[in-house]
Scaffold this motif. Structure first.
Motif, PDB file in Angstrom:
ATOM      1  N   MET A   1       1.087  -1.193  -0.425  1.00  0.00           N
ATOM      2  CA  MET A   1      -0.331  -0.060   0.062  1.00  0.00           C
ATOM      3  C   MET A   1       0.957   1.057   0.369  1.00  0.00           C
ATOM      4  O   MET A   1       0.498   2.326  -0.792  1.00  0.00           O
ATOM      5  CB  MET A   1      -1.271   0.080   1.065  1.00  0.00           C
ATOM      6  N   VAL A   2       2.087   1.222   0.836  1.00  0.00           N
ATOM      7  CA  VAL A   2       2.904   2.627   0.543  1.00  0.00           C
ATOM      8  C   VAL A   2       3.215   2.962  -0.433  1.00  0.00           C
ATOM      9  O   VAL A   2       3.793   3.617  -0.379  1.00  0.00           O
ATOM     10  CB  VAL A   2       4.039   2.680   2.053  1.00  0.00           C
ATOM     11  N   SER A   3       3.763   1.563  -1.011  1.00  0.00           N
ATOM     12  CA  SER A   3       4.533   1.525  -1.903  1.00  0.00           C
ATOM     13  C   SER A   3       3.680   2.508  -3.350  1.00  0.00           C
ATOM     14  O   SER A   3       4.227   3.034  -3.625  1.00  0.00           O
ATOM     15  CB  SER A   3       5.613   0.288  -2.604  1.00  0.00           C
ATOM     16  N   LYS A   4       2.139   1.995  -3.164  1.00  0.00           N
ATOM     17  CA  LYS A   4       1.446   2.096  -4.362  1.00  0.00           C
ATOM     18  C   LYS A   4       1.102   3.941  -3.737  1.00  0.00           C
ATOM     19  O   LYS A   4       0.462   4.389  -5.409  1.00  0.00           O
ATOM     20  CB  LYS A   4       0.364   1.027  -4.073  1.00  0.00           C
ATOM     21  N   TYR A   5       0.802   4.201  -2.740  1.00  0.00           N
ATOM     22  CA  TYR A   5       0.590   5.482  -2.311  1.00  0.00           C
ATOM     23  C   TYR A   5       2.314   6.546  -2.960  1.00  0.00           C
ATOM     24  O   TYR A   5       1.459   7.734  -3.392  1.00  0.00           O
ATOM     25  CB  TYR A   5       0.581   5.157  -0.909  1.00  0.00           C
ATOM     26  N   LYS A   6       2.874   6.408  -2.595  1.00  0.00           N
ATOM     27  CA  LYS A   6       3.666   7.134  -3.151  1.00  0.00           C
ATOM     28  C   LYS A   6       3.817   6.898  -4.588  1.00  0.00           C
ATOM     29  O   LYS A   6       4.623   8.618  -5.364  1.00  0.00           O
ATOM     30  CB  LYS A   6       5.574   5.982  -2.441  1.00  0.00           C
TER      31      LYS A   6
ATOM     32  N   TYR B   1       1.178   9.861   4.282  1.00  0.00           N
ATOM     33  CA  TYR B   1       1.914   8.665   3.608  1.00  0.00           C
ATOM     34  C   TYR B   1       2.953   8.992   4.887  1.00  0.00           C
ATOM     35  O   TYR B   1       3.344   7.342   5.427  1.00  0.00           O
ATOM     36  CB  TYR B   1       2.972   8.931   2.564  1.00  0.00           C
ATOM     37  N   ASP B   2       3.861   9.361   5.481  1.00  0.00           N
ATOM     38  CA  ASP B   2       4.859   9.581   6.079  1.00  0.00           C
ATOM     39  C   ASP B   2       3.859   8.953   7.393  1.00  0.00           C
ATOM     40  O   ASP B   2       4.886   8.285   7.965  1.00  0.00           O
ATOM     41  CB  ASP B   2       5.001  11.269   6.949  1.00  0.00           C
ATOM     42  N   LEU B   3       2.202   9.246   7.887  1.00  0.00           N
ATOM     43  CA  LEU B   3       2.483   7.929   8.828  1.00  0.00           C
ATOM     44  C   LEU B   3       1.923   6.682   8.868  1.00  0.00           C
ATOM     45  O   LEU B   3       2.673   6.252   9.584  1.00  0.00           O
ATOM     46  CB  LEU B   3       1.164   8.368   9.323  1.00  0.00           C
ATOM     47  N   LEU B   4       1.600   6.299   7.247  1.00  0.00           N
ATOM     48  CA  LEU B   4       1.667   4.972   6.946  1.00  0.00           C
ATOM     49  C   LEU B   4       2.641   4.377   6.795  1.00  0.00           C
ATOM     50  O   LEU B   4       3.291   3.211   7.152  1.00  0.00           O
ATOM     51  CB  LEU B   4       0.659   4.730   5.777  1.00  0.00           C
ATOM     52  N   ASN B   5       3.948   5.575   6.310  1.00  0.00           N
ATOM     53  CA  ASN B   5       5.342   4.403   6.376  1.00  0.00           C
ATOM     54  C   ASN B   5       6.368   4.929   7.610  1.00  0.00           C
ATOM     55  O   ASN B   5       7.221   3.950   8.215  1.00  0.00           O
ATOM     56  CB  ASN B   5       6.081   5.825   5.643  1.00  0.00           C
ATOM     57  N   GLY B   6       6.347   5.652   8.449  1.00  0.00           N
ATOM     58  CA  GLY B   6       6.622   4.796  10.113  1.00  0.00           C
ATOM     59  C   GLY B   6       6.157   3.875  10.519  1.00  0.00           C
ATOM     60  O   GLY B   6       6.344   3.223  11.920  1.00  0.00           O
ATOM     61  N   GLN B   7       4.137   3.680  10.461  1.00  0.00           N
ATOM     62  CA  GLN B   7       4.143   2.705  10.493  1.00  0.00           C
ATOM     63  C   GLN B   7       4.519   1.132  10.479  1.00  0.00           C
ATOM     64  O   GLN B   7       4.339   0.421  11.449  1.00  0.00           O
ATOM     65  CB  GLN B   7       2.466   2.287  10.717  1.00  0.00           C
ATOM     66  N   LEU B   8       5.159   1.404   9.263  1.00  0.00           N
ATOM     67  CA  LEU B   8       5.364  -0.090   8.553  1.00  0.00           C
ATOM     68  C   LEU B   8       6.925   0.220   9.110  1.00  0.00           C
ATOM     69  O   LEU B   8       7.503  -1.075   9.304  1.00  0.00           O
ATOM     70  CB  LEU B   8       6.012   0.507   7.289  1.00  0.00           C
ATOM     71  N   LYS B   9       7.556   1.663   9.197  1.00  0.00           N
ATOM     72  CA  LYS B   9       8.906   1.053  10.100  1.00  0.00           C
ATOM     73  C   LYS B   9       8.839   0.339  11.598  1.00  0.00           C
ATOM     74  O   LYS B   9      10.001  -0.353  11.988  1.00  0.00           O
ATOM     75  CB  LYS B   9       9.735   2.588  10.020  1.00  0.00           C
ATOM     76  N   ALA B  10       8.365   1.036  11.881  1.00  0.00           N
ATOM     77  CA  ALA B  10       7.623   0.707  13.454  1.00  0.00           C
ATOM     78  C   ALA B  10       7.442  -0.940  13.503  1.00  0.00           C
ATOM     79  O   ALA B  10       7.948  -1.571  13.853  1.00  0.00           O
ATOM     80  CB  ALA B  10       6.701   0.964  14.337  1.00  0.00           C
ATOM     81  N   MET B  11       6.170  -1.441  12.560  1.00  0.00           N
ATOM     82  CA  MET B  11       6.266  -2.779  12.201  1.00  0.00           C
ATOM     83  C   MET B  11       7.688  -3.657  11.853  1.00  0.00           C
ATOM     84  O   MET B  11       7.934  -4.720  12.583  1.00  0.00           O
ATOM     85  CB  MET B  11       4.794  -2.969  11.322  1.00  0.00           C
ATOM     86  N   ARG B  12       8.477  -3.293  11.428  1.00  0.00           N
ATOM     87  CA  ARG B  12       9.737  -3.719  10.957  1.00  0.00           C
ATOM     88  C   ARG B  12      10.482  -3.792  11.810  1.00  0.00           C
ATOM     89  O   ARG B  12      11.287  -4.543  12.080  1.00  0.00           O
ATOM     90  CB  ARG B  12      10.686  -2.789   9.472  1.00  0.00           C
ATOM     91  N   LEU B  13      10.482  -2.669  12.747  1.00  0.00           N
ATOM     92  CA  LEU B  13      11.839  -3.031  13.683  1.00  0.00           C
ATOM     93  C   LEU B  13      10.921  -3.898  15.011  1.00  0.00           C
ATOM     94  O   LEU B  13      11.251  -4.870  15.383  1.00  0.00           O
ATOM     95  CB  LEU B  13      11.437  -1.956  14.716  1.00  0.00           C
ATOM     96  N   TYR B  14       9.285  -4.476  15.415  1.00  0.00           N
ATOM     97  CA  TYR B  14       8.864  -5.178  16.127  1.00  0.00           C
ATOM     98  C   TYR B  14       9.258  -6.362  15.766  1.00  0.00           C
ATOM     99  O   TYR B  14       9.260  -7.253  16.265  1.00  0.00           O
ATOM    100  CB  TYR B  14       7.461  -4.975  16.107  1.00  0.00           C
TER     101      TYR B  14
END
Length: 88
Positions: free
Chosen positions: A36-41, A53-66
């Protein structure tokens, strides 16, 4: 693998199975959000998101860290997880 495929694992009495379910569910969600983030961008989403976009990308980064923490725990606790699992 899809979320519904983890239902039995998540309801298992075995902690290792529940851990695996959590990991696989997270992996599936990361894959979907990453798409979704890729398509959004690229401006290719078939809808207008309410979130930036920044909020969703930040969520993605947090999920990857988890996810990285779960991988480390799996190694420490000797829980075999398939990190190469194809989510979709």
């Amino acid at each position: 693998m899809k979320l519904q495929d983890t239902k039995e694992m998540m309801n298992s009495a075995d902690y290792n199975e529940r851990f695996k379910a959590e990991f696989y569910q997270l992996k599936i969600r990361i894959c979907k959000l990453d798409n979704m983030v890729s398509k959004y961008k690229l401006g290719e989403l078939p809808f207008e998101p309410n979130c930036s976009y920044d909020l969703l990308n930040g969520q993605l980064k947090a999920m990857r860290l988890y996810q990285s923490y779960l991988i480390e725990r799996a190694e420490i606790e000797n829980i075999e997880i398939d990190t190469t699992l194809n989510s979709l």
